[in-house]
Scaffold this active site. Sequence first.
Site, PDB file in Angstrom:
ATOM      1  N   GLU A  38      70.792  25.054  76.204  1.00 18.36           N
ATOM      2  CA  GLU A  38      71.426  26.608  76.569  1.00 18.36           C
ATOM      3  C   GLU A  38      72.817  26.637  76.224  1.00 18.36           C
ATOM      4  O   GLU A  38      73.081  25.911  75.843  1.00 18.36           O
ATOM      5  CB  GLU A  38      71.732  26.468  78.537  1.00 18.36           C
ATOM      6  CG  GLU A  38      72.242  25.611  79.260  1.00 18.36           C
ATOM      7  CD  GLU A  38      73.388  25.498  79.397  1.00 18.36           C
ATOM      8  OE1 GLU A  38      74.224  25.971  78.781  1.00 18.36           O
ATOM      9  OE2 GLU A  38      74.400  25.064  80.654  1.00 18.36           O
ATOM     10  N   HIS A 106      71.980  23.083  62.386  1.00 20.97           N
ATOM     11  CA  HIS A 106      71.167  22.068  63.082  1.00 20.97           C
ATOM     12  C   HIS A 106      72.287  20.679  62.778  1.00 20.97           C
ATOM     13  O   HIS A 106      72.571  20.522  61.386  1.00 20.97           O
ATOM     14  CB  HIS A 106      69.791  22.478  62.992  1.00 20.97           C
ATOM     15  CG  HIS A 106      69.604  22.030  64.078  1.00 20.97           C
ATOM     16  ND1 HIS A 106      69.468  22.091  65.352  1.00 20.97           N
ATOM     17  CD2 HIS A 106      68.170  20.979  63.392  1.00 20.97           C
ATOM     18  CE1 HIS A 106      68.888  20.959  66.396  1.00 20.97           C
ATOM     19  NE2 HIS A 106      68.241  20.021  64.905  1.00 20.97           N
ATOM     20  N   ASP A 122      64.483  13.903  67.614  1.00 20.85           N
ATOM     21  CA  ASP A 122      65.475  15.421  68.109  1.00 20.85           C
ATOM     22  C   ASP A 122      65.446  16.002  69.767  1.00 20.85           C
ATOM     23  O   ASP A 122      64.488  16.616  69.980  1.00 20.85           O
ATOM     24  CB  ASP A 122      65.168  16.703  66.675  1.00 20.85           C
ATOM     25  CG  ASP A 122      66.120  18.016  66.369  1.00 20.85           C
ATOM     26  OD1 ASP A 122      66.849  17.402  68.075  1.00 20.85           O
ATOM     27  OD2 ASP A 122      65.930  18.818  65.899  1.00 20.85           O
TER      28      ASP A 122
END
Length: 285
Positions: A38, A106, A122
Amino acid sequence: MTRLDAYLNRIGIARPSELDAAGLLAVQAAHRQAIPFENIDVRLRQAIPTESQAVFDKLVTQRRGGFCFEHNRLLSDMLAAMGMANRVLLARVTFGDPPALPPLTHCLLLVTLPDGQRMIADGGFGGTYCPPLPLADGAEATSGDGARHRLTQIGAPGTLPGEWLLERMGPPETSDGRGRDHAAWEQQYAFELADTAPADLVMGSHFASTHPSARHVNCHVASRVLPDGFVSLLERQFSRYRAGHPVERREVADVAEYRDLLAREIGVDLPVETLDRLPLWAGAD
């Protein structure tokens, strides 16, 4: 209680008995199913932590979610505490076919198991879910949502977009809205194996959470991986996908319904007063 004990309690599993690929898979899957992705703090223009203790306090103690730099900081620390050596890598997200080569916004992990096998893991790619993969050209895995995942070596170290490419083929409903075709390989992100410094992670997180062009600065995303699917709130659209079941979709009417879905389906319980400050409701009746 140690930090590792608290983390394992948060993700709902016991410490793996073996430090092998199956143990890594169990930890990563439990992490993604328990700790949501989130970007609420990004949308509220709050600082995003990258330091170990601050991330632990947010994701474990406060039972919040976060985005990739938070998730993978936590996962890296906890794998190390279990005896799985690892380091953080940086990646360029190419999911959704961006118009230009994106920056390194990322991160993921390169895990070296006690037997010497190297795997990528990941815990924080919010777009989709990929199980851990051996660092090998052509390595594949299938996730519980039915999607296939493939790792390909695409270039020499130091070349663009990176040395390795992660791709996915699967239901678009098990993505954050960027997935398209069930029957075609789609790029997820490109990366290389270069060492990273803590300052590199701070810079990547800062760009991803503040730059006007960054995805998380421009949209509201909250999601959680299911054992056989994906549940998400993308802007005011709620969706749930489970393999073998019809897709559930509906528009979220107001902040009260958003709060209920966020708590009940995603696992983030915040007061209405906090969520009402999101840009999501700007101009709403």
